[in-house]
Design a protein around this motif. Structure first.
Motif, PDB file in Angstrom:
ATOM      1  N   LEU A 168       0.833  -1.205   0.000  1.00  0.00           N
ATOM      2  CA  LEU A 168       0.000   0.000   0.000  1.00  0.00           C
ATOM      3  C   LEU A 168       0.870   1.258   0.000  1.00  0.00           C
ATOM      4  N   ARG A 169       1.979   1.212   0.727  1.00  0.00           N
ATOM      5  CA  ARG A 169       2.890   2.359   0.765  1.00  0.00           C
ATOM      6  C   ARG A 169       3.490   2.613  -0.615  1.00  0.00           C
ATOM      7  N   THR A 170       3.866   1.554  -1.315  1.00  0.00           N
ATOM      8  CA  THR A 170       4.418   1.703  -2.660  1.00  0.00           C
ATOM      9  C   THR A 170       3.382   2.277  -3.610  1.00  0.00           C
ATOM     10  N   ARG A 171       2.155   1.815  -3.507  1.00  0.00           N
ATOM     11  CA  ARG A 171       1.078   2.351  -4.338  1.00  0.00           C
ATOM     12  C   ARG A 171       0.871   3.846  -4.057  1.00  0.00           C
ATOM     13  N   HIS A 172       0.971   4.213  -2.785  1.00  0.00           N
ATOM     14  CA  HIS A 172       0.781   5.611  -2.421  1.00  0.00           C
ATOM     15  C   HIS A 172       1.874   6.483  -3.023  1.00  0.00           C
ATOM     16  N   LEU A 173       3.127   6.044  -2.948  1.00  0.00           N
ATOM     17  CA  LEU A 173       4.225   6.820  -3.507  1.00  0.00           C
ATOM     18  C   LEU A 173       4.075   6.978  -5.016  1.00  0.00           C
ATOM     19  N   THR A 174       3.594   5.946  -5.680  1.00  0.00           N
ATOM     20  CA  THR A 174       3.350   6.039  -7.124  1.00  0.00           C
ATOM     21  C   THR A 174       2.274   7.074  -7.427  1.00  0.00           C
ATOM     22  N   ALA A 175       1.214   7.079  -6.607  1.00  0.00           N
ATOM     23  CA  ALA A 175       0.138   8.056  -6.807  1.00  0.00           C
ATOM     24  C   ALA A 175       0.636   9.481  -6.566  1.00  0.00           C
ATOM     25  N   ILE A 176       1.506   9.674  -5.577  1.00  0.00           N
ATOM     26  CA  ILE A 176       2.075  10.995  -5.301  1.00  0.00           C
ATOM     27  C   ILE A 176       2.889  11.480  -6.497  1.00  0.00           C
ATOM     28  N   GLU A 177       3.656  10.583  -7.110  1.00  0.00           N
ATOM     29  CA  GLU A 177       4.455  10.967  -8.274  1.00  0.00           C
ATOM     30  C   GLU A 177       3.557  11.390  -9.437  1.00  0.00           C
ATOM     31  N   ARG A 178       2.454  10.694  -9.639  1.00  0.00           N
ATOM     32  CA  ARG A 178       1.516  11.083 -10.697  1.00  0.00           C
ATOM     33  C   ARG A 178       0.926  12.458 -10.415  1.00  0.00           C
ATOM     34  N   LEU A 179       0.546  12.695  -9.144  1.00  0.00           N
ATOM     35  CA  LEU A 179      -0.019  13.993  -8.775  1.00  0.00           C
ATOM     36  C   LEU A 179       1.018  15.101  -8.934  1.00  0.00           C
ATOM     37  N   ARG A 180       2.268  14.804  -8.595  1.00  0.00           N
ATOM     38  CA  ARG A 180       3.334  15.805  -8.725  1.00  0.00           C
ATOM     39  C   ARG A 180       3.517  16.216 -10.188  1.00  0.00           C
ATOM     40  N   ALA A 181       3.403  15.253 -11.092  1.00  0.00           N
ATOM     41  CA  ALA A 181       3.563  15.560 -12.516  1.00  0.00           C
ATOM     42  C   ALA A 181       2.486  16.523 -13.001  1.00  0.00           C
ATOM     43  N   VAL A 182       1.288  16.405 -12.454  1.00  0.00           N
ATOM     44  CA  VAL A 182       0.196  17.308 -12.818  1.00  0.00           C
ATOM     45  C   VAL A 182       0.348  18.652 -12.109  1.00  0.00           C
ATOM     46  N   ALA A 183       0.824  18.632 -10.851  1.00  0.00           N
ATOM     47  CA  ALA A 183       0.851  19.834 -10.027  1.00  0.00           C
ATOM     48  C   ALA A 183       1.972  20.789 -10.409  1.00  0.00           C
ATOM     49  N   ALA A 184       3.129  20.274 -10.805  1.00  0.00           N
ATOM     50  CA  ALA A 184       4.299  21.129 -11.039  1.00  0.00           C
ATOM     51  C   ALA A 184       4.027  22.244 -12.055  1.00  0.00           C
ATOM     52  N   PRO A 238     -10.354  21.196  -5.866  1.00  0.00           N
ATOM     53  CA  PRO A 238     -10.087  19.785  -6.157  1.00  0.00           C
ATOM     54  C   PRO A 238      -9.204  19.599  -7.387  1.00  0.00           C
ATOM     55  N   MET A 239      -8.367  18.584  -7.335  1.00  0.00           N
ATOM     56  CA  MET A 239      -7.548  18.164  -8.458  1.00  0.00           C
ATOM     57  C   MET A 239      -7.673  16.652  -8.580  1.00  0.00           C
ATOM     58  N   PRO A 240      -7.331  16.085  -9.726  1.00  0.00           N
ATOM     59  CA  PRO A 240      -7.371  14.620  -9.855  1.00  0.00           C
ATOM     60  C   PRO A 240      -6.410  13.967  -8.860  1.00  0.00           C
ATOM     61  N   GLY A 241      -6.968  13.327  -7.851  1.00  0.00           N
ATOM     62  CA  GLY A 241      -6.141  12.652  -6.849  1.00  0.00           C
ATOM     63  C   GLY A 241      -5.692  13.521  -5.704  1.00  0.00           C
ATOM     64  N   GLY A 242      -6.226  14.759  -5.586  1.00  0.00           N
ATOM     65  CA  GLY A 242      -5.780  15.587  -4.481  1.00  0.00           C
ATOM     66  C   GLY A 242      -6.433  16.942  -4.451  1.00  0.00           C
ATOM     67  N   TRP A 243      -5.727  17.899  -3.810  1.00  0.00           N
ATOM     68  CA  TRP A 243      -6.257  19.236  -3.608  1.00  0.00           C
ATOM     69  C   TRP A 243      -5.184  20.285  -3.873  1.00  0.00           C
ATOM     70  N   LEU A 244      -5.599  21.391  -4.471  1.00  0.00           N
ATOM     71  CA  LEU A 244      -4.776  22.588  -4.544  1.00  0.00           C
ATOM     72  C   LEU A 244      -5.177  23.486  -3.379  1.00  0.00           C
ATOM     73  N   LEU A 245      -4.205  23.838  -2.544  1.00  0.00           N
ATOM     74  CA  LEU A 245      -4.454  24.686  -1.381  1.00  0.00           C
ATOM     75  C   LEU A 245      -3.772  26.032  -1.607  1.00  0.00           C
ATOM     76  N   ARG A 246      -4.574  27.068  -1.754  1.00  0.00           N
ATOM     77  CA  ARG A 246      -4.044  28.437  -1.863  1.00  0.00           C
ATOM     78  C   ARG A 246      -4.130  29.070  -0.476  1.00  0.00           C
ATOM     79  N   VAL A 247      -2.999  29.426   0.086  1.00  0.00           N
ATOM     80  CA  VAL A 247      -2.951  29.971   1.445  1.00  0.00           C
ATOM     81  C   VAL A 247      -3.255  31.461   1.392  1.00  0.00           C
ATOM     82  N   THR A 248      -4.327  31.860   2.074  1.00  0.00           N
ATOM     83  CA  THR A 248      -4.742  33.271   2.073  1.00  0.00           C
ATOM     84  C   THR A 248      -4.526  33.956   3.403  1.00  0.00           C
TER      85      THR A 248
END
Length: 381
Positions: A168-184, A238-248
């Motif tokens: 499960l930890r490995t799956r999570h790290l893979t999902a984080i990498e996918r989200l990072r590719a979209v977020a950057a 919302p983003m695919p697989g996560g959230w964009l947080l804008r700090v105000t």
């Protein structure tokens, strides 16, 4: 068990889940993702040793089982079947329910079961946790006739559950990498402070502010303006697989400095963090409830060795204490200090205790909790 209304001579029948509810629970848990790993690690062993493997959810409901055909038929006779309830509240002391209650590996053999109908069974179970947030996902159990007892069974079950958590930890790290590719590329176009986190608050990308490992998110987190204890006021998108947080807003310890530790329900300890902009709550594992209770009692702080004595009666268990505190601090980021471990000075801490002192974390064997129960006995009598 008697205080829970369980009688040694009762049966083990329970109202089983309807097929649609059972299927819903199977498809909505990440345990389904690691079921092949569990089967590969235990399936052949339990079949050859005349036992069965059982996977149950956090409520003690049996989701899957497999193993020796003859033992499966015997299991039907004691209602150890899909959809059945094997929590301690229903079936008394048993490996599935007790492992859930104490959140630790447990082996229950023969007459160690509280209900006499199970005295011809031996069971070993270990909890499975979600590595993303430490949440209890359920338990994996190996059960069979008492003649199949082996002292290494519990170690085997525990090892296989650790393998499942690693997957499960490995799956999570893979999902984080996918989200990072979209977020950057998204963050590169933004000004100000912002970050992208997955649905459990783990950081994928950040801009305009120091990175953190994780931002604790409330269970009911959703889109729109919200308040988070480590960031202050934010706007969540919302983003695919996560959230964009804008700090105000800025982090406001005065507004985020109230913690309410609710131990009134012996079956569901929880913590609530609140401030002027809002609040959020999370359920606690038994070990984390013990830790926060001790820190609430000792506001001046405790060293790792002192906490090891408080929880285990053994000052050498500091490695275990530090590991558990690391998990707690990730959930309560910015609200706990270390050296010594304590709530921050500006944090207001309240504790709600059960009406009956015996219901203070009733499954806990931590010396600090046992001492609190004993000290309250004269007032109770």
């Amino acid at each position: 068990m008697r205080r829970l209304g369980i009688h040694p001579e009762q049966g083990t029948d329970s109202v089983r889940l309807q097929s649609d509810e059972l299927e819903h629970r199977r498809t909505s848990t990440v345990l389904a993702d690691v079921l092949p790993t569990l089967s590969a690690g235990l399936g052949a062993v339990v079949d050859a040793s005349l036992q069965i493997m059982v996977v149950a959810d956090p409520e003690g409901r049996v989701l899957w089982r497999e193993g020796n055909a003859g033992v499966l038929r015997r299991a039907d006779a004691v209602c150890l079947a899909e959809g059945a309830d094997w929590s301690e509240d229903t079936t008394g002391t048993n490996a599935i329910g007790t492992a859930l209650s104490v959140d630790a590996p447990v082996q229950v053999h023969a007459a160690e079961h509280f209900v006499r109908a199970l005295h011809e069974w031996t069971c070993a179970a270990a909890p499975v946790h979600d590595p993303r947030d430490g949440r209890l996902l359920g338990v994996v159990d190996v059960s069979g006739p008492d003649t199949t007892f082996h002292p290494a069974t519990l170690a085997l079950v525990d090892t296989v559950t650790r393998l499942a958590e690693s997957e499960l930890r490995t799956r999570h790290l893979t999902a984080i990498e996918r989200l990072r590719a979209v977020a950057a590329p998204l963050l590169s176009r933004l000004s100000g402070r912002a970050m992208v986190v997955d649905t459990h608050g783990w950081l994928a990308a950040v801009t305009g502010m120091p990175p953190v490992d994780r931002v604790p998110l409330p269970d009911d987190f959703g889109a729109g303006r919200t308040w988070l204890p480590t960031l202050g006021t934010c706007v969540a998108e919302p983003m695919p697989g996560g959230w964009l947080l804008r700090v105000t807003g800025t982090e406001d310890h005065d507004g985020a400095a109230r913690i309410h530790l609710d131990l009134a329900d012996p079956r569901r300890p929880c913590v609530t963090v609140s401030g002027s902009a809002g609040s959020w709550s999370q359920d606690l594992s038994p070990r984390h409830a013990e830790l926060l209770y001790v820190l609430a009692v000792h506001r001046q702080g405790r060293s790792a060795a002192q906490l090891a004595v408080d929880l285990f009666g053994d000052p050498t268990r500091t490695v275990t204490v530090r590991a558990e505190l690391s998990r707690v601090r990730r959930r309560l980021t910015g609200l706990l200090d270390h050296r010594p471990y304590r709530f921050r000075e500006e944090v207001e801490v309240g504790v709600l205790l059960p009406e009956d002192p015996l219901d203070l974390l009733p499954h806990s064997t931590a010396p600090a909790v046992l001492g609190a129960r004993s000290a309250a006995e004269p007032a109770r009598s």
